[in-house]
Design a protein around this motif. Sequence first.
Motif, mmCIF file in Angstrom:
data_model
loop_
_atom_site.group_PDB
_atom_site.id
_atom_site.type_symbol
_atom_site.label_atom_id
_atom_site.label_comp_id
_atom_site.label_asym_id
_atom_site.label_seq_id
_atom_site.Cartn_x
_atom_site.Cartn_y
_atom_site.Cartn_z
ATOM 1 N N PRO A 1 0.808 -1.230 0.000
ATOM 2 C CA PRO A 1 0.000 0.000 0.000
ATOM 3 C C PRO A 1 0.837 1.274 0.000
ATOM 4 O O PRO A 1 0.415 2.286 -0.564
ATOM 5 C CB PRO A 1 -0.838 -0.110 1.274
ATOM 6 C CG PRO A 1 -0.160 -1.132 2.101
ATOM 7 C CD PRO A 1 0.549 -2.053 1.188
ATOM 8 N N SER B 1 0.288 4.354 -2.571
ATOM 9 C CA SER B 1 -0.118 5.710 -2.180
ATOM 10 C C SER B 1 0.887 6.736 -2.673
ATOM 11 O O SER B 1 0.502 7.822 -3.117
ATOM 12 C CB SER B 1 -0.335 5.812 -0.668
ATOM 13 O OG SER B 1 0.631 5.089 0.021
ATOM 14 N N MET C 1 0.109 7.175 -6.303
ATOM 15 C CA MET C 1 -1.146 7.871 -6.588
ATOM 16 C C MET C 1 -1.025 9.368 -6.305
ATOM 17 O O MET C 1 -1.673 10.184 -6.948
ATOM 18 C CB MET C 1 -2.300 7.284 -5.766
ATOM 19 C CG MET C 1 -2.758 5.926 -6.241
ATOM 20 S SD MET C 1 -2.868 5.778 -8.016
ATOM 21 C CE MET C 1 -4.512 6.390 -8.317
ATOM 22 N N LEU C 2 -0.183 9.746 -5.336
ATOM 23 C CA LEU C 2 0.054 11.175 -5.114
ATOM 24 C C LEU C 2 0.820 11.753 -6.303
ATOM 25 O O LEU C 2 0.530 12.856 -6.774
ATOM 26 C CB LEU C 2 0.833 11.388 -3.820
ATOM 27 C CG LEU C 2 0.085 11.027 -2.533
ATOM 28 C CD1 LEU C 2 0.946 11.343 -1.330
ATOM 29 C CD2 LEU C 2 -1.221 11.788 -2.436
ATOM 30 N N TRP D 1 -9.970 9.657 -9.987
ATOM 31 C CA TRP D 1 -9.257 10.028 -8.757
ATOM 32 C C TRP D 1 -8.639 11.412 -8.912
ATOM 33 O O TRP D 1 -8.785 12.271 -8.043
ATOM 34 C CB TRP D 1 -8.218 8.955 -8.454
ATOM 35 C CG TRP D 1 -7.035 9.391 -7.629
ATOM 36 C CD1 TRP D 1 -5.740 9.462 -8.045
ATOM 37 C CD2 TRP D 1 -7.021 9.782 -6.242
ATOM 38 N NE1 TRP D 1 -4.935 9.883 -7.026
ATOM 39 C CE2 TRP D 1 -5.692 10.089 -5.900
ATOM 40 C CE3 TRP D 1 -8.003 9.914 -5.270
ATOM 41 C CZ2 TRP D 1 -5.315 10.525 -4.641
ATOM 42 C CZ3 TRP D 1 -7.617 10.345 -4.011
ATOM 43 C CH2 TRP D 1 -6.300 10.628 -3.706
ATOM 44 N N LEU E 1 6.967 8.651 1.429
ATOM 45 C CA LEU E 1 6.169 7.433 1.284
ATOM 46 C C LEU E 1 6.867 6.453 0.355
ATOM 47 O O LEU E 1 6.925 5.249 0.625
ATOM 48 C CB LEU E 1 4.788 7.785 0.714
ATOM 49 C CG LEU E 1 3.718 8.196 1.709
ATOM 50 C CD1 LEU E 1 2.449 8.555 0.956
ATOM 51 C CD2 LEU E 1 3.443 7.067 2.677
ATOM 52 N N SER F 1 8.333 2.832 1.245
ATOM 53 C CA SER F 1 7.850 1.608 0.602
ATOM 54 C C SER F 1 9.024 0.751 0.159
ATOM 55 O O SER F 1 8.967 -0.477 0.237
ATOM 56 C CB SER F 1 6.955 1.949 -0.583
ATOM 57 O OG SER F 1 7.726 2.392 -1.664
#
Lengths: 214, 301
Positions: free
Chosen positions: B183, B187, B190-191, B266, B293, B297
């Motif tokens: 995840p 994330s 996606m940002l 989104w 992030l 990850s």
Amino acid sequence: MMREELKIRVVKGPDGVEFEVDPLRDYFCEAPPASHPPAYAKIVEDLFNWARSHSLWILGFGTGCGAIEMRPLMTPRFDAYRYGIAWRPTPRQANLLVISGYLSVKTLKRAIRAYEQMQNPKYVVGLGSCTINGGMYWDSYNTIKRLDDYMPVDLYITGCMPRPEALLQGFEDLKKLIRAGKAEGANQYAEKFEWYKANQKQVIHDWDMPDYNW
Amino acid sequence: MDFDWMKIPYAFLTLFIVVNYGFLLNAFIQKIGARVGRRHGIPIWQNYADMFKNYGLRSSITHGVMFYLGPVFRLSGGVGLILFVPIIYGSTMFSNMSFAGDLILALYFIFFGTLGMALGAGESGHPHAAIGITRGLSQVTTAELPFALAVFSVALQYQTLSVTDIVAAQQGGVLNWTLFTNPLAVSAAMLSFLGSMMRPPFDVVIAPQEIPIGPPTEYHSSYLALMQTNRAIFPIAKIVIYMNLFFGGATDWPTFFFKVFMIYLWSAFVGVVFPRFRVEQSIRWFLIWAVPLGVLSIVMV
């Protein structure tokens, strides 16, 4: 009498080499505009004319008080976008110049430069009575009276001021002209270039820009 | 070398579907944005009219060879991206030219168009174009950073650089998606996704009233039409990468259409809620919120 920045000058580059810059030759086109008649088969031109009529990109350039009537068109109340009308910030991409209201001689210079930088085919809409006969500025010393003398106008929207609804109706009429292939103002400008230039120079006394602005 | 020539017409078919879907989807997303602003918005076929009109303009002005090549580079970036990733997993028709190391190539293609644009817009000599491209490149670079980190994280996780293998590893249930197995990477990505979709809050670079429309200031007629075509292809291509890496890919066209739409939504959703960032704000935002992030990850994997 050319402006200072349009005169020939010698520039020293960052590498120390000196070279001559002639802005009129280096930065502007030297040839008068050419006429571009419809070049393709009728069915292709019809398709293009349909696309042109449904994609009117207005140059966001307000010349007079009429500019205030253009703004509501972008808002939810009138929402001109649903008719394929959009605003572009640069004359290169726009194909519709709306002369919104009176045009002072000083603004006429800028309007000409903007118009000449637009690409063929391009359309001019005169908004308000001032563009037809001077309107309430008919006896003013520094506004032009007939817009048609200085650039080829495809359509006038009368009124002082016309409401946004009238503008929308006017744009719909312009679409009909385009679809019928009658809006060839750009070619008209190219063919009668001498006449238009002479008219422009008659009112603009301090002509300090190149003749060909593209 | 063994090459299946049938792949070429299949690739054209893919391209055809993607271009049309892109045009319609772009208009649809714009319509959603307009409805939020209580407008009707553009007709769904508006982008076709704009494109035909621009191809149909009779005159155009060039500023040199690179001015020509800028939009061409941009378009080849989008087309290349589409051609080298598997669109539909498990389909011989729509897997295109995907090969073992295509993930790296895809990362390269994402950036390729922007660089071409920089050279082309630079040659136009318009100061607004130069400033616009500087701002655009700095924003895209920082936006790509978390995405690159997320891609490395996913590549480490699955121990492969092949998009097809990554999709294969995610088959067999929603819980196998990278979204759930990694995840943090998703994330971060996606940002970063928000930054490259040219929707608010990160669309100040091409905002008309800012520096007049930024890089494409001088572009018109067919040049602009090429860029519009790319506007249709590129978001879809980029979303396909995201779909393949993070959301389990697609095994048929309806799944493809649905997932692409949802991922696009989104950015539209965030776009209508938040106002624009200035460029330096968005750079700071990416560096502070998205990059850590991505780093995290990789560390977790």
